[in-house]
Design a protein around this motif. Structure first.
Motif, mmCIF file in Angstrom:
data_model
loop_
_atom_site.group_PDB
_atom_site.id
_atom_site.type_symbol
_atom_site.label_atom_id
_atom_site.label_comp_id
_atom_site.label_asym_id
_atom_site.label_seq_id
_atom_site.Cartn_x
_atom_site.Cartn_y
_atom_site.Cartn_z
ATOM 1 N N GLN A 83 7.594 29.247 28.672
ATOM 2 C CA GLN A 83 8.353 28.518 27.761
ATOM 3 C C GLN A 83 7.526 27.976 26.692
ATOM 4 O OE1 GLN A 83 11.536 28.021 28.357
ATOM 5 N NE2 GLN A 83 11.624 29.084 30.260
ATOM 6 N N LYS A 84 6.136 27.815 27.067
ATOM 7 C CA LYS A 84 5.251 27.048 25.862
ATOM 8 C C LYS A 84 3.958 27.586 26.374
ATOM 9 C CE LYS A 84 7.542 24.021 23.262
ATOM 10 N NZ LYS A 84 7.327 24.113 21.780
ATOM 11 N N VAL A 85 3.060 27.650 25.080
ATOM 12 C CA VAL A 85 1.575 27.884 25.151
ATOM 13 C C VAL A 85 0.942 27.212 24.220
ATOM 14 C CG1 VAL A 85 -0.185 29.956 25.139
ATOM 15 C CG2 VAL A 85 2.250 30.439 25.634
ATOM 16 N N PHE A 86 -0.074 26.418 24.518
ATOM 17 C CA PHE A 86 -0.803 25.410 23.755
ATOM 18 C C PHE A 86 -1.944 25.143 24.172
ATOM 19 C CE2 PHE A 86 1.825 22.833 26.165
ATOM 20 C CZ PHE A 86 0.949 21.522 26.709
ATOM 21 N N MET A 87 -2.806 24.708 23.397
ATOM 22 C CA MET A 87 -4.470 24.033 23.498
ATOM 23 C C MET A 87 -4.465 22.626 23.769
ATOM 24 S SD MET A 87 -6.257 26.958 23.848
ATOM 25 C CE MET A 87 -7.587 26.231 24.123
ATOM 26 N N ARG A 88 -5.144 22.256 24.662
ATOM 27 C CA ARG A 88 -5.195 20.812 24.739
ATOM 28 C C ARG A 88 -6.594 20.619 25.316
ATOM 29 N NH1 ARG A 88 -5.794 19.097 30.054
ATOM 30 N NH2 ARG A 88 -4.634 20.209 31.552
ATOM 31 N N GLY A 89 -7.065 19.277 25.545
ATOM 32 C CA GLY A 89 -8.328 18.786 25.926
ATOM 33 C C GLY A 89 -8.174 18.773 27.488
ATOM 34 N N HIS A 90 -9.158 18.349 28.051
ATOM 35 C CA HIS A 90 -9.190 18.144 29.514
ATOM 36 C C HIS A 90 -8.443 17.016 29.933
ATOM 37 C CE1 HIS A 90 -11.948 21.032 31.408
ATOM 38 N NE2 HIS A 90 -12.558 21.120 30.196
ATOM 39 N N ASP A 91 -8.426 15.947 29.300
ATOM 40 C CA ASP A 91 -7.716 14.883 29.237
ATOM 41 C C ASP A 91 -6.236 14.721 28.755
ATOM 42 O OD1 ASP A 91 -6.578 12.226 29.950
ATOM 43 O OD2 ASP A 91 -8.198 11.008 29.161
ATOM 44 N N ARG A 92 -5.310 15.032 29.573
ATOM 45 C CA ARG A 92 -3.741 15.134 29.282
ATOM 46 C C ARG A 92 -3.384 13.887 28.406
ATOM 47 N NH1 ARG A 92 -0.979 18.196 34.236
ATOM 48 N NH2 ARG A 92 -1.609 20.341 33.869
ATOM 49 N N MET A 93 -3.768 12.866 28.746
ATOM 50 C CA MET A 93 -3.494 11.841 27.979
ATOM 51 C C MET A 93 -4.052 11.341 26.679
ATOM 52 S SD MET A 93 -1.463 10.789 30.491
ATOM 53 C CE MET A 93 -0.978 9.022 29.815
ATOM 54 N N THR A 94 -4.965 12.015 26.319
ATOM 55 C CA THR A 94 -5.522 11.903 24.967
ATOM 56 C C THR A 94 -4.889 12.439 23.955
ATOM 57 O OG1 THR A 94 -7.801 11.924 25.883
ATOM 58 C CG2 THR A 94 -7.686 12.130 23.660
ATOM 59 N N GLY A 95 -4.180 11.616 22.858
ATOM 60 C CA GLY A 95 -3.564 12.200 21.809
ATOM 61 C C GLY A 95 -2.149 12.863 22.118
ATOM 62 N N HIS A 96 -1.632 13.651 21.066
ATOM 63 C CA HIS A 96 -0.426 14.357 21.357
ATOM 64 C C HIS A 96 -0.516 15.486 20.815
ATOM 65 C CE1 HIS A 96 1.976 10.731 22.598
ATOM 66 N NE2 HIS A 96 1.212 10.128 21.547
ATOM 67 N N PRO A 97 -0.867 16.834 21.492
ATOM 68 C CA PRO A 97 -1.413 17.976 20.955
ATOM 69 C C PRO A 97 -0.165 18.859 20.255
ATOM 70 C CG PRO A 97 -1.402 17.907 23.403
ATOM 71 C CD PRO A 97 -1.199 16.604 23.245
ATOM 72 N N TYR A 98 -0.484 19.462 19.355
ATOM 73 C CA TYR A 98 0.581 20.271 18.898
ATOM 74 C C TYR A 98 0.918 21.347 19.977
ATOM 75 C CZ TYR A 98 2.958 24.080 16.217
ATOM 76 O OH TYR A 98 3.641 25.212 15.937
ATOM 77 N N THR A 99 2.169 21.522 20.358
ATOM 78 C CA THR A 99 2.456 22.674 21.461
ATOM 79 C C THR A 99 3.065 23.732 21.099
ATOM 80 O OG1 THR A 99 4.922 21.490 21.733
ATOM 81 C CG2 THR A 99 2.809 20.536 22.997
ATOM 82 N N GLY A 100 2.805 24.072 19.907
ATOM 83 C CA GLY A 100 3.236 25.554 19.490
ATOM 84 C C GLY A 100 4.584 25.656 19.278
ATOM 85 N N PRO A 101 4.925 26.910 18.712
ATOM 86 C CA PRO A 101 6.323 27.251 18.437
ATOM 87 C C PRO A 101 7.103 27.453 19.698
ATOM 88 C CG PRO A 101 4.979 29.209 17.981
ATOM 89 C CD PRO A 101 3.902 27.945 18.313
ATOM 90 N N ILE A 102 8.477 27.625 19.662
ATOM 91 C CA ILE A 102 9.105 27.959 20.865
ATOM 92 C C ILE A 102 8.741 29.386 21.101
ATOM 93 C CG2 ILE A 102 11.426 28.641 21.657
ATOM 94 C CD1 ILE A 102 12.377 26.463 19.701
ATOM 95 N N PHE A 103 8.598 29.860 22.252
ATOM 96 C CA PHE A 103 7.808 31.132 22.755
ATOM 97 C C PHE A 103 8.499 32.361 22.280
ATOM 98 C CE2 PHE A 103 6.812 34.356 26.047
ATOM 99 C CZ PHE A 103 5.288 34.350 25.595
ATOM 100 N N LYS A 104 9.875 31.985 22.546
ATOM 101 C CA LYS A 104 10.896 33.171 22.412
ATOM 102 C C LYS A 104 10.868 33.508 20.681
ATOM 103 C CE LYS A 104 13.777 32.681 26.433
ATOM 104 N NZ LYS A 104 15.243 32.486 27.058
ATOM 105 N N ASP A 105 10.367 32.557 20.087
ATOM 106 C CA ASP A 105 10.413 32.883 18.691
ATOM 107 C C ASP A 105 9.160 33.554 18.035
ATOM 108 O OD1 ASP A 105 12.779 31.257 18.268
ATOM 109 O OD2 ASP A 105 11.854 29.703 17.660
#
Length: 254
Positions: free
Chosen positions: A180-202
């Protein structure tokens, strides 16, 4: 004694009981109950002394509470027996392929983990069933059992000592996995609001296929989806039985 008490209350006129508690000397000399048994003597004591009115009410309330809690325990025992007679849950496995499986007893998820290659660590967090879709059978006739259960998977891939995590959010159906989604994040999930990428099917079809291959190489494939559905089905039953037992233990008088 509860039955005897209820009968006494129904047979005794309200004015007689009220007059008794108001201190009428004539009525005070007449027992309200047949005191031929120890239980009746106890009840006579409760109802023949104005100072014990609160005590008698507390006694009745306690009897009602005890009966109510006893009924809950009986229903829970019946449900546990019914579930066990249908099928006894299997002991959860601790390994699947290259993955170590952590059952997380008492929780609504499990975790799988493994090493891959020289410096990769993979962790997969899996929910219990969190959705369903209707399934059309041949002939177009549906029944209540014609549903496809859904599991959410979060696949985290760590590489070496780096601070970044490649995360895949996936749907696990009974025979397939869908990204459904692919994105990069830091080790701490609670830090910031990472860009979660486009809709995978797009994404470009070739890129989608390459990312599926990337997961399959690491053991995240359709066979894993089938294993997870069987595992979660067994866990769902185990957690239900555990929950009923815990509630029963809590309600049981100490």
């Amino acid at each position: 004694m509860a039955l005897r008490l209820s009968r006494v209350l129904r047979r005794s006129p309200a004015r007689t009981i009220l007059s008794h508690f108001s201190g009428s000397k004539a009525l005070a000399q007449q027992p309200l109950l047949d005191t031929s048994s120890p239980d009746d003597k106890n009840l006579t004591f409760l109802f023949s002394h104005p100072n014990n009115l609160c005590l008698s009410r507390s006694y009745i309330s306690e009897m009602r509470r005890s009966a109510f809690e006893g009924n809950i325990q009986r229903l829970l025992r019946n449900e546990i027996q019914y579930e066990l007679e249908r099928s006894i849950p299997d002991q959860p496995v601790q390994k699947y392929d290259e993955f170590t499986v952590d059952e997380r007893p008492g929780e609504q998820w499990i975790r799988l983990s493994r090493k891959f290659g020289e410096n990769e660590e993979i962790k997969v967090e899996v929910t219990m069933f969190d959705g369903a879709l209707p399934v059309k059978r041949k002939g177009g006739v549906d029944t209540d059992d014609d549903v496809e259960l859904h599991i959410t998977m979060i696949v985290d891939i760590f590489k070496g000592d780096g601070n970044s995590v490649l995360e895949f959010v996936c749907s696990a159906w009974s025979s397939s996995i869908q990204i459904q989604k692919v994105f990069m994040r830091g080790h701490d999930r609670m830090t910031g609001h990472p860009y979660t990428g486009p809709i995978f099917k797009d994404l470009d079809d070739s890129l989608q296929d390459s990312l599926y291959d990337y997961l399959e190489t690491r053991g995240i494939n359709d066979d894993l989806a089938g294993f997870l559905h069987a595992y979660i089905k067994n866990k769902d039953k185990s957690e239900f039985i555990r929950w009923m037992g815990n509630v029963s233990d809590f309600i049981r008088p100490k």
